[in-house]
Structure formats: C-alpha cells, structure tokens
Design an enzyme around this catalytic site. Structure first.
Site, PDB file in Angstrom:
ATOM      1  N   GLU A 126       0.787  -1.225   0.000  1.00 56.06           N
ATOM      2  CA  GLU A 126       0.000   0.000   0.000  1.00 56.06           C
ATOM      3  C   GLU A 126       0.819   1.275   0.000  1.00 56.06           C
ATOM      4  O   GLU A 126       0.703   2.101  -0.891  1.00 56.06           O
ATOM      5  CB  GLU A 126      -0.939  -0.011   1.207  1.00 56.06           C
ATOM      6  CG  GLU A 126      -1.985   1.076   1.188  1.00 56.06           C
ATOM      7  CD  GLU A 126      -2.971   0.924   2.327  1.00 56.06           C
ATOM      8  OE1 GLU A 126      -3.932   1.715   2.371  1.00 56.06           O
ATOM      9  OE2 GLU A 126      -2.784   0.023   3.172  1.00 56.06           O
ATOM     10  N   ILE A 168       1.750   2.482   8.620  1.00 52.23           N
ATOM     11  CA  ILE A 168       0.699   3.246   9.288  1.00 52.23           C
ATOM     12  C   ILE A 168       1.279   4.394  10.104  1.00 52.23           C
ATOM     13  O   ILE A 168       0.757   5.509  10.101  1.00 52.23           O
ATOM     14  CB  ILE A 168      -0.137   2.322  10.201  1.00 52.23           C
ATOM     15  CG1 ILE A 168      -0.994   1.373   9.354  1.00 52.23           C
ATOM     16  CG2 ILE A 168      -1.019   3.133  11.141  1.00 52.23           C
ATOM     17  CD1 ILE A 168      -2.046   2.058   8.514  1.00 52.23           C
ATOM     18  N   LYS A 184       0.944  14.022  15.099  1.00 54.90           N
ATOM     19  CA  LYS A 184       1.755  15.037  15.781  1.00 54.90           C
ATOM     20  C   LYS A 184       1.712  16.365  15.031  1.00 54.90           C
ATOM     21  O   LYS A 184       1.788  17.440  15.646  1.00 54.90           O
ATOM     22  CB  LYS A 184       3.206  14.556  15.934  1.00 54.90           C
ATOM     23  CG  LYS A 184       3.348  13.233  16.660  1.00 54.90           C
ATOM     24  CD  LYS A 184       2.526  13.173  17.936  1.00 54.90           C
ATOM     25  CE  LYS A 184       2.323  11.748  18.418  1.00 54.90           C
ATOM     26  NZ  LYS A 184       1.316  10.991  17.695  1.00 54.90           N
ATOM     27  N   GLY A 211     -12.925   5.025  23.876  1.00 51.04           N
ATOM     28  CA  GLY A 211     -11.594   4.522  24.192  1.00 51.04           C
ATOM     29  C   GLY A 211     -10.674   5.644  24.624  1.00 51.04           C
ATOM     30  O   GLY A 211     -10.625   6.696  23.969  1.00 51.04           O
ATOM     31  N   GLY A 255      -7.174   7.548  21.356  1.00 57.72           N
ATOM     32  CA  GLY A 255      -8.390   8.252  21.721  1.00 57.72           C
ATOM     33  C   GLY A 255      -8.130   9.569  22.413  1.00 57.72           C
ATOM     34  O   GLY A 255      -8.752  10.596  22.083  1.00 57.72           O
ATOM     35  N   GLU A 261     -14.851   5.551  28.374  1.00 58.80           N
ATOM     36  CA  GLU A 261     -13.875   4.504  28.667  1.00 58.80           C
ATOM     37  C   GLU A 261     -14.536   3.360  29.430  1.00 58.80           C
ATOM     38  O   GLU A 261     -15.215   3.580  30.436  1.00 58.80           O
ATOM     39  CB  GLU A 261     -12.718   5.085  29.484  1.00 58.80           C
ATOM     40  CG  GLU A 261     -11.733   4.067  30.032  1.00 58.80           C
ATOM     41  CD  GLU A 261     -11.130   3.154  28.985  1.00 58.80           C
ATOM     42  OE1 GLU A 261     -11.189   1.934  29.163  1.00 58.80           O
ATOM     43  OE2 GLU A 261     -10.603   3.678  27.975  1.00 58.80           O
ATOM     44  N   HIS A 269       8.423   2.444  18.078  1.00 58.76           N
ATOM     45  CA  HIS A 269       9.809   2.298  18.546  1.00 58.76           C
ATOM     46  C   HIS A 269      10.091   0.887  19.033  1.00 58.76           C
ATOM     47  O   HIS A 269      11.225   0.427  18.959  1.00 58.76           O
ATOM     48  CB  HIS A 269      10.154   3.345  19.613  1.00 58.76           C
ATOM     49  CG  HIS A 269       9.139   3.530  20.689  1.00 58.76           C
ATOM     50  ND1 HIS A 269       8.016   4.297  20.516  1.00 58.76           N
ATOM     51  CD2 HIS A 269       9.074   3.067  21.962  1.00 58.76           C
ATOM     52  CE1 HIS A 269       7.312   4.310  21.639  1.00 58.76           C
ATOM     53  NE2 HIS A 269       7.933   3.559  22.532  1.00 58.76           N
ATOM     54  N   HIS A 314      20.330  24.101  34.374  1.00 56.68           N
ATOM     55  CA  HIS A 314      19.329  25.038  34.903  1.00 56.68           C
ATOM     56  C   HIS A 314      19.290  26.278  34.022  1.00 56.68           C
ATOM     57  O   HIS A 314      20.335  26.777  33.600  1.00 56.68           O
ATOM     58  CB  HIS A 314      19.704  25.452  36.337  1.00 56.68           C
ATOM     59  CG  HIS A 314      18.811  26.490  36.905  1.00 56.68           C
ATOM     60  ND1 HIS A 314      17.570  26.205  37.423  1.00 56.68           N
ATOM     61  CD2 HIS A 314      18.972  27.845  37.029  1.00 56.68           C
ATOM     62  CE1 HIS A 314      17.007  27.316  37.852  1.00 56.68           C
ATOM     63  NE2 HIS A 314      17.836  28.326  37.627  1.00 56.68           N
TER      64      HIS A 314
END
Length: 479
Positions: A36, A41, A51, A194, A199, A217, A334, A458
């Site tokens: 495909e 995916i 994202k 979900g 979700g 849920e 990952h 820092h």
C-alpha cells in the site's frame, strides 16, 4: 531454486524498513514487500501526521492565551483544510524518505501482497488493498508479482483499527483514526470511544479547536496502562479544558441520524446515558494483520491474532520471524524498530540481548503530555517490591513557570533495598521528550545515588526529574 535473498521483509512500516536497512548494513541481500504505502501506518496514518495536527492545535492554544504572555492577538482563526493539508504533506515526506532510504541501501522493493507458500518462499500478487487516498508515486524501480525465495522471512505487517460488532466505522459519522486525521470539515461535537493514546490524542486535538468532546472509557481509569496517580492528574487537566469523561462506561449501541450519532452508554451501577455528537471516533485498540499471509499453512503459531515469537523475533518455524504490532503488544513504532534490529542481528549471527519490554517507554501527545517507563506504583506493590516513591510538581520548577506550564508531575519508583529505578511516570509540558532520560538510566542500571550526583542544567524542565529522585529519599530541594 537458489535463495534470491538472505532476508525478505513483508511490510514497509517502522519495523519492516528498519529491518531491511539493518540487513543491508550487515551485508545481507534484502528485499521488502509492500502492498500500500512505504513507511507504514505510523508515518502515513499514525505517529507522524497526528503530531502535525497536534502541533497546529498547540500553537492555536497559545494564540488563545497570548495576553498571558504580554502579547496581542486580537484576531486569529484556523482553517481545518489547511491543517489537514500540512499533516498529509508531512506524511508524504515520510513516505518519500523511506523510498529514498531503500534506494540508498540497495534494498529491492517488491510491490504487492505477499503470501508465504512455504518456509523460505513467498508469492507476491497485485495488491487488493484499496488506498484511503491517492497513493504517493511508487518507486521508479520496483519488482512485482512473482515467486521469491529467501533464507529468512520477517513478517512486519503491522495492525489495523479494532472494530466492535454493531459499531462498525462508516467513514461518515463513525470514524477510525483514518477519518479523524483528515476531516472534511470541523465537527462541532465529538464522542471518543476509548481512552488509550489514540483516543486521548484525538480528544485533545478536537477540543483544542473548539469541539465539544466526550471520552467514553470501559475501564475505571482513563489511559489504563498509565500509573493511576498520573492518569488522575491528566484527567483533571482534561476536564478543566472542557473534555467530558465517562469511565466504567460501555457503549451498548450507536444510533445514526442525519445530524450525527447517539451513543447509548451503560454506566457502572446500571445508570444509562445518551451521548449525542456529530461524529464518534472509535479508538478501542488495534488488531494484528496476521491473516491471509499463509502463516497457518506454514505452521506458524498464532495466539489471539498475534504471531507468537521469542525475545529475538523467532517464530516456532525456522526461517520465519515476526516483529512489530503483528508480534504483539506494546504496539508501538519504537518497539517495532528495536525488534527489527534484534531480529536481523540475530539472523546475522551476532550476540544480542532479547527484547526487554519493561524498558519500553510510552508517550501520549495530548495536552498535557503523558509519558512513562517501567513499573507503575500499583504494579510494583503487586509484585511484592519494597519501594520508595518520589514526586516533584512542575509548580516548583522555574522553567515550567516561565513557560506558563506549572501543572505537571514527575513520579519515580525505586527499589528500597538496591536503589534500582523501577519506573518513572510523568504528566506535563514536554514530558514525551524528558522520559528518555529515565529510559537510559534504567537501561544502564543506574541507581538513585548516581542520579542524585548527575548535574542537570538550569533552568530546564529536566530538573523536575532529579528533584523527583531526591524526593524519593527525602532530599528534594525546591518543594
């Protein structure tokens, strides 16, 4: 027939293309079969384009609060078509990038659907899979239908959205993540079934752009795999943003109408509710693509749709391997990539550690972000571990306050006797970037003492990590 390849990989998602590249790096002759789209995916319909959407929503959210930063943005709006266009364009770049990597590493691309005819042999036929949108151009140099042989076959066919009987997606009022990624128009109301990562991310995205959102849920806790304390804090933030949440709630049926859907929800104790929305996003998990591959005929063991493998990707049939979502949870890109390297290096004769699922981080890119690795507090106690728990809130961190992100928490769990870091759980700004520090610490078997003597820069959000460690041992400075 002599073997044409050392390795043939079925599926060009994150696991598959990484396996092919690593094989080529090790001097093995490799080919990859895809029916495909290159990059799978994750890059086309999951990790990356979501994202992109969430980044647009995040910037829009900052514009809403411009005055809090001394800025003026009296007129601003969004164009959902342009947001989707940007997301799809990024997915296209990822697709093209994987095609380039195949060419660079001299991996043959075989276009079509593969069936294992016997160990060491596959048959490839023209794809019957209908694309959800026009495909990106196929690589100029590809192979096609035919029979191919290899010493090793790696199945990396991924997974697809799980469908509940009676609540089948129709692409109009009941969506999977495919439709949720490219809405033709912005819905005014959305019900999400979900509260896992998929979700919650879509709930966060659509709420950021103004939709009325309800999350339903089945279990008592949203984000069920997360530490209960972290999930509870996340829930409070979601509800503060206006997301309605129902837990211990089952969608018994869904009625479709011309203006949307009505979800009939059964709550714990027998109470019933009707949730009306323009669309319902079904996000009840995914199921492995293990069918129609010839696995059963080849004798490969499958358990509840998932190919059974050992820690190195081996199935019970010599020469057939499986990685990624099709090889079971956690179904994360990952994890697939790491499994790919383990499997290929094992095939190449290298000594490599098997997959350690306890050190796989999980990230949810909602607002606020959630990230974790290792044991939850409840799981550690269930296992009988004697533990120390440290907590540090973002409100005690100067960088978080400067960013206008004081709501968050870092939680660490240590073995009281040895100082071993057993788990880390975080909610707040950019925690999906911070979690890897704890993942590295766990992988290196770092103790609490070594973390305490590590210098964190820092001002950074990462200082919350050190303070959480200090708190576990009664030494937190800034709270």
């Amino acid at each position: 027939m002599a073997d044409q390849y050392d390795i043939i990989v079925i599926g060009a998602g994150p696991g598959g293309y990484v396996a092919a590249i690593r094989a080529a790096q090790l001097g093995l002759k490799a080919a990859i079969v895809e029916r495909e789209h290159m990059a799978g995916i994750c890059s086309n319909w999951g990790c990356i384009p979501t994202k992109a959407l969430l980044r647009s929503a995040e910037i829009y959210g900052h514009m809403e609060h411009a005055k809090d930063f001394g800025l003026k943005a009296d007129t601003y709006d969004f164009d959902i078509a342009e947001i989707v266009k940007r997301s799809r364009g990024i997915a296209g770049r990822m697709n093209d990038g994987v095609q380039f990597l195949m060419k660079k590493n001299k991996v043959d691309i075989i276009w079509g659907e593969a069936t294992i005819t016997r160990p060491g042999e596959i048959k490839v036929e023209a794809s019957k899979k209908k694309p959800i949108e026009p495909q990106h151009p196929k690589p100029k140099t590809t192979l096609g239908e035919g029979t191919y042989t290899a010493k090793n076959i790696i199945v990396a066919t991924g997974a697809r959205p799980r469908v509940l009987p009676g609540i089948e997606p129709d692409g109009e009022t009941i969506w999977t993540y495919f439709e949720a990624l490219k809405p033709a128009k912005m819905p005014k109301s959305v019900a999400v079934m979900g509260s896992g990562a998929i979700g919650i991310e879509f709930a966060s995205f659509y709420r950021s752009l103004g939709a009325e959102v309800t999350v339903i849920e089945l279990l008592p806790q949203i984000m069920p795999v997360e530490d209960a304390e972290i999930a509870g804090l996340a829930r409070k933030r979601f509800e503060k943003r206006g997301i309605a949440i129902l837990t211990d709630a089952k969608v018994a049926k869904v009625d479709k109408g011309k203006d949307g859907i009505t979800a009939h929800v059964e709550l714990k104790g027998g109470e019933k509710k009707q949730i009306k929305a323009e669309v319902l996003i079904s996000a009840v998990g995914v199921q492995a693509n293990s069918e129609h591959l010839g696995l059963e005929k080849a004798g490969v063991k499958i358990d509840r749709g998932v190919i059974v493998v050992d820690g190195h990707g081996r199935t019970n049939v010599a020469g057939i391997w499986a990685i990624g979502d099709v090889a079971g949870p956690p179904m994360l890109a990952h994890k697939a990539e790491h499994e790919a390297v383990i499997a290929v290096e094992t095939i190449a004769g290298k000594t490599v550690h098997g997959l350690d699922k306890s050190k796989i981080p999980g990230c949810t890119y909602c607002e606020p972000q959630v990230a974790s690795v290792g044991l939850t507090e409840a799981k550690a106690k269930e296992m009988g571990r004697d533990i120390r728990v440290g907590r540090f809130p973002f409100v005690g961190n100067g960088k978080a306050i400067a960013l206008g992100e004081p709501d968050g928490l870092v939680k660490t769990i240590f073995d009281k006797k040895t100082g071993e870091l057993l788990g880390a759980h975080m909610v707040g700004a950019e925690v999906t970037e911070l979690i890897q520090g704890f993942v590295i610490a766990m992988n290196l078997e770092t103790t609490e003492e070594e973390l305490m003597h590590t210098i964190f820069p820092h001002p950074t959000l990462s200082e919350t990590m050190k303070e959480s460690v200090l708190d576990a041992y009664g030494q937190a400075i800034n709270i």
